[in-house]
Scaffold this motif. Sequence first.
Motif, PDB file in Angstrom:
ATOM      1  N   ILE A  15      47.090  43.692  38.311  1.00  0.00           N
ATOM      2  CA  ILE A  15      47.146  42.364  38.911  1.00  0.00           C
ATOM      3  C   ILE A  15      45.728  41.807  38.954  1.00  0.00           C
ATOM      4  O   ILE A  15      44.831  42.426  39.528  1.00  0.00           O
ATOM      5  CB  ILE A  15      47.724  42.418  40.350  1.00  0.00           C
ATOM      6  N   ASN A  16      45.513  40.666  38.325  1.00  0.00           N
ATOM      7  CA  ASN A  16      44.212  40.007  38.355  1.00  0.00           C
ATOM      8  C   ASN A  16      44.258  38.854  39.352  1.00  0.00           C
ATOM      9  O   ASN A  16      45.333  38.407  39.747  1.00  0.00           O
ATOM     10  CB  ASN A  16      43.833  39.496  36.968  1.00  0.00           C
ATOM     11  N   VAL A  17      43.089  38.365  39.724  1.00  0.00           N
ATOM     12  CA  VAL A  17      42.982  37.317  40.737  1.00  0.00           C
ATOM     13  C   VAL A  17      42.350  36.075  40.130  1.00  0.00           C
ATOM     14  O   VAL A  17      41.352  36.172  39.414  1.00  0.00           O
ATOM     15  CB  VAL A  17      42.118  37.802  41.924  1.00  0.00           C
ATOM     16  N   GLY A  18      42.930  34.917  40.435  1.00  0.00           N
ATOM     17  CA  GLY A  18      42.296  33.656  40.052  1.00  0.00           C
ATOM     18  C   GLY A  18      41.032  33.482  40.879  1.00  0.00           C
ATOM     19  O   GLY A  18      41.001  33.820  42.057  1.00  0.00           O
ATOM     20  N   VAL A  19      39.964  32.965  40.271  1.00  0.00           N
ATOM     21  CA  VAL A  19      38.668  32.877  40.960  1.00  0.00           C
ATOM     22  C   VAL A  19      38.422  31.471  41.485  1.00  0.00           C
ATOM     23  O   VAL A  19      38.534  30.488  40.761  1.00  0.00           O
ATOM     24  CB  VAL A  19      37.520  33.281  40.018  1.00  0.00           C
ATOM     25  N   ASP A  20      38.056  31.404  42.744  1.00  0.00           N
ATOM     26  CA  ASP A  20      37.642  30.159  43.391  1.00  0.00           C
ATOM     27  C   ASP A  20      36.205  29.865  42.949  1.00  0.00           C
ATOM     28  O   ASP A  20      35.328  30.724  43.073  1.00  0.00           O
ATOM     29  CB  ASP A  20      37.702  30.352  44.910  1.00  0.00           C
ATOM     30  N   PRO A  21      35.934  28.667  42.428  1.00  0.00           N
ATOM     31  CA  PRO A  21      34.576  28.365  41.973  1.00  0.00           C
ATOM     32  C   PRO A  21      33.529  28.429  43.089  1.00  0.00           C
ATOM     33  O   PRO A  21      32.346  28.573  42.829  1.00  0.00           O
ATOM     34  CB  PRO A  21      34.672  26.951  41.408  1.00  0.00           C
ATOM     35  N   ASN A  22      33.965  28.336  44.341  1.00  0.00           N
ATOM     36  CA  ASN A  22      33.045  28.418  45.478  1.00  0.00           C
ATOM     37  C   ASN A  22      32.979  29.818  46.088  1.00  0.00           C
ATOM     38  O   ASN A  22      32.484  29.986  47.195  1.00  0.00           O
ATOM     39  CB  ASN A  22      33.455  27.411  46.549  1.00  0.00           C
ATOM     40  N   ALA A  23      33.491  30.809  45.369  1.00  0.00           N
ATOM     41  CA  ALA A  23      33.523  32.172  45.891  1.00  0.00           C
ATOM     42  C   ALA A  23      32.110  32.707  46.105  1.00  0.00           C
ATOM     43  O   ALA A  23      31.159  32.291  45.441  1.00  0.00           O
ATOM     44  CB  ALA A  23      34.282  33.080  44.931  1.00  0.00           C
ATOM     45  N   THR A  24      31.991  33.636  47.029  1.00  0.00           N
ATOM     46  CA  THR A  24      30.715  34.254  47.366  1.00  0.00           C
ATOM     47  C   THR A  24      30.175  35.054  46.182  1.00  0.00           C
ATOM     48  O   THR A  24      30.912  35.787  45.532  1.00  0.00           O
ATOM     49  CB  THR A  24      30.895  35.192  48.576  1.00  0.00           C
ATOM     50  N   LYS A  25      28.895  34.926  45.947  1.00  0.00           N
ATOM     51  CA  LYS A  25      28.212  35.689  44.906  1.00  0.00           C
ATOM     52  C   LYS A  25      27.472  36.847  45.555  1.00  0.00           C
ATOM     53  O   LYS A  25      26.891  36.702  46.633  1.00  0.00           O
ATOM     54  CB  LYS A  25      27.218  34.816  44.133  1.00  0.00           C
ATOM     55  N   LEU A  26      27.502  37.996  44.882  1.00  0.00           N
ATOM     56  CA  LEU A  26      26.826  39.189  45.369  1.00  0.00           C
ATOM     57  C   LEU A  26      25.892  39.727  44.289  1.00  0.00           C
ATOM     58  O   LEU A  26      26.186  39.609  43.098  1.00  0.00           O
ATOM     59  CB  LEU A  26      27.850  40.276  45.725  1.00  0.00           C
ATOM     60  N   LYS A  27      24.816  40.329  44.729  1.00  0.00           N
ATOM     61  CA  LYS A  27      23.864  40.939  43.804  1.00  0.00           C
ATOM     62  C   LYS A  27      24.080  42.448  43.795  1.00  0.00           C
ATOM     63  O   LYS A  27      24.271  43.063  44.846  1.00  0.00           O
ATOM     64  CB  LYS A  27      22.427  40.628  44.240  1.00  0.00           C
ATOM     65  N   VAL A  28      24.066  43.033  42.607  1.00  0.00           N
ATOM     66  CA  VAL A  28      24.193  44.485  42.470  1.00  0.00           C
ATOM     67  C   VAL A  28      22.856  45.100  42.859  1.00  0.00           C
ATOM     68  O   VAL A  28      21.837  44.851  42.214  1.00  0.00           O
ATOM     69  CB  VAL A  28      24.580  44.868  41.027  1.00  0.00           C
ATOM     70  N   VAL A  48      27.681  39.303  40.736  1.00  0.00           N
ATOM     71  CA  VAL A  48      29.138  39.413  40.628  1.00  0.00           C
ATOM     72  C   VAL A  48      29.774  38.452  41.631  1.00  0.00           C
ATOM     73  O   VAL A  48      29.118  37.985  42.559  1.00  0.00           O
ATOM     74  CB  VAL A  48      29.623  40.863  40.876  1.00  0.00           C
ATOM     75  N   THR A  49      31.058  38.186  41.443  1.00  0.00           N
ATOM     76  CA  THR A  49      31.807  37.307  42.338  1.00  0.00           C
ATOM     77  C   THR A  49      32.683  38.148  43.260  1.00  0.00           C
ATOM     78  O   THR A  49      33.426  39.017  42.786  1.00  0.00           O
ATOM     79  CB  THR A  49      32.695  36.339  41.531  1.00  0.00           C
ATOM     80  N   LEU A  50      32.602  37.900  44.546  1.00  0.00           N
ATOM     81  CA  LEU A  50      33.442  38.581  45.533  1.00  0.00           C
ATOM     82  C   LEU A  50      34.814  37.918  45.541  1.00  0.00           C
ATOM     83  O   LEU A  50      34.931  36.715  45.766  1.00  0.00           O
ATOM     84  CB  LEU A  50      32.814  38.489  46.931  1.00  0.00           C
ATOM     85  N   LEU A  51      35.854  38.721  45.291  1.00  0.00           N
ATOM     86  CA  LEU A  51      37.219  38.220  45.346  1.00  0.00           C
ATOM     87  C   LEU A  51      37.868  38.522  46.693  1.00  0.00           C
ATOM     88  O   LEU A  51      38.650  37.736  47.206  1.00  0.00           O
ATOM     89  CB  LEU A  51      38.051  38.806  44.202  1.00  0.00           C
ATOM     90  N   SER A  52      37.553  39.701  47.257  1.00  0.00           N
ATOM     91  CA  SER A  52      38.018  40.038  48.607  1.00  0.00           C
ATOM     92  C   SER A  52      37.330  41.316  49.068  1.00  0.00           C
ATOM     93  O   SER A  52      36.763  42.057  48.270  1.00  0.00           O
ATOM     94  CB  SER A  52      39.539  40.211  48.653  1.00  0.00           C
ATOM     95  N   LYS A  53      37.426  41.539  50.364  1.00  0.00           N
ATOM     96  CA  LYS A  53      36.920  42.780  50.954  1.00  0.00           C
ATOM     97  C   LYS A  53      38.129  43.638  51.284  1.00  0.00           C
ATOM     98  O   LYS A  53      38.839  43.372  52.249  1.00  0.00           O
ATOM     99  CB  LYS A  53      36.105  42.477  52.206  1.00  0.00           C
ATOM    100  N   TYR A  54      38.366  44.656  50.469  1.00  0.00           N
ATOM    101  CA  TYR A  54      39.500  45.555  50.688  1.00  0.00           C
ATOM    102  C   TYR A  54      39.363  46.248  52.037  1.00  0.00           C
ATOM    103  O   TYR A  54      40.296  46.328  52.811  1.00  0.00           O
ATOM    104  CB  TYR A  54      39.578  46.573  49.549  1.00  0.00           C
ATOM    105  N   ASN A  55      38.186  46.772  52.295  1.00  0.00           N
ATOM    106  CA  ASN A  55      37.816  47.346  53.592  1.00  0.00           C
ATOM    107  C   ASN A  55      36.289  47.332  53.654  1.00  0.00           C
ATOM    108  O   ASN A  55      35.653  46.699  52.813  1.00  0.00           O
ATOM    109  CB  ASN A  55      38.421  48.752  53.797  1.00  0.00           C
ATOM    110  N   ASN A  56      35.687  48.017  54.612  1.00  0.00           N
ATOM    111  CA  ASN A  56      34.229  48.000  54.721  1.00  0.00           C
ATOM    112  C   ASN A  56      33.536  48.729  53.577  1.00  0.00           C
ATOM    113  O   ASN A  56      32.362  48.489  53.313  1.00  0.00           O
ATOM    114  CB  ASN A  56      33.777  48.606  56.049  1.00  0.00           C
ATOM    115  N   ASP A  57      34.260  49.620  52.895  1.00  0.00           N
ATOM    116  CA  ASP A  57      33.653  50.437  51.846  1.00  0.00           C
ATOM    117  C   ASP A  57      33.887  49.917  50.434  1.00  0.00           C
ATOM    118  O   ASP A  57      33.123  50.240  49.531  1.00  0.00           O
ATOM    119  CB  ASP A  57      34.189  51.869  51.920  1.00  0.00           C
ATOM    120  N   TRP A  58      34.951  49.128  50.224  1.00  0.00           N
ATOM    121  CA  TRP A  58      35.339  48.702  48.875  1.00  0.00           C
ATOM    122  C   TRP A  58      35.569  47.206  48.812  1.00  0.00           C
ATOM    123  O   TRP A  58      36.312  46.660  49.624  1.00  0.00           O
ATOM    124  CB  TRP A  58      36.605  49.439  48.419  1.00  0.00           C
ATOM    125  N   PHE A  59      34.934  46.570  47.842  1.00  0.00           N
ATOM    126  CA  PHE A  59      35.100  45.135  47.601  1.00  0.00           C
ATOM    127  C   PHE A  59      35.763  44.937  46.240  1.00  0.00           C
ATOM    128  O   PHE A  59      35.450  45.653  45.289  1.00  0.00           O
ATOM    129  CB  PHE A  59      33.753  44.415  47.583  1.00  0.00           C
TER     130      PHE A  59
END
Length: 139
Positions: free
Chosen positions: A66-79, A108-119
């Motif tokens: 299952i893939n997720v459609g991306v919101d253009p205003n989604a949060t950006k994260l740095k590796v 990278v683009t944050l799609l959701s926070k699964y929990n505190n350990d996995w995004f």
Amino acid sequence: MSLQEKYAKLIQTAQSESVRNLQVREQDAVLYIDGEASTGATKDKLWNIYNEIDPDFRSGDLILNINVGVDPNATKLKVTTVNSNLNIRKGPGKDQPLLGKSAHNSIVTLLSKYNNDWFLIRNEQGVEGYSSSQYLTQV
């Protein structure tokens, strides 16, 4: 019990959450569930149900694609790995297969926070999957 019966709750949830282009098929003793979720939260919900049915995803009899459609205003994260690439995995856990990697210091683009350990993230090459949150910093 057939695989569709075993994973009936997962299939029903995908239908009720309006996963687009939902396809469910069985091949070589593996159930494939494909589609596109409108939010990362929907994908996370499906992974939670999968984990309830098959704790730690050990059976190996389901491919949840299952893939997720991306919101253009989604949060950006740095590796922010020390000096290596960031692993992107199929599901939330080190035991999940690798789908790809993101380079140190890439965005990278944050799609959701699964929990505190996995995004749930998507990298610049379009690879979508779960990564350890400890190596991601908000831009």
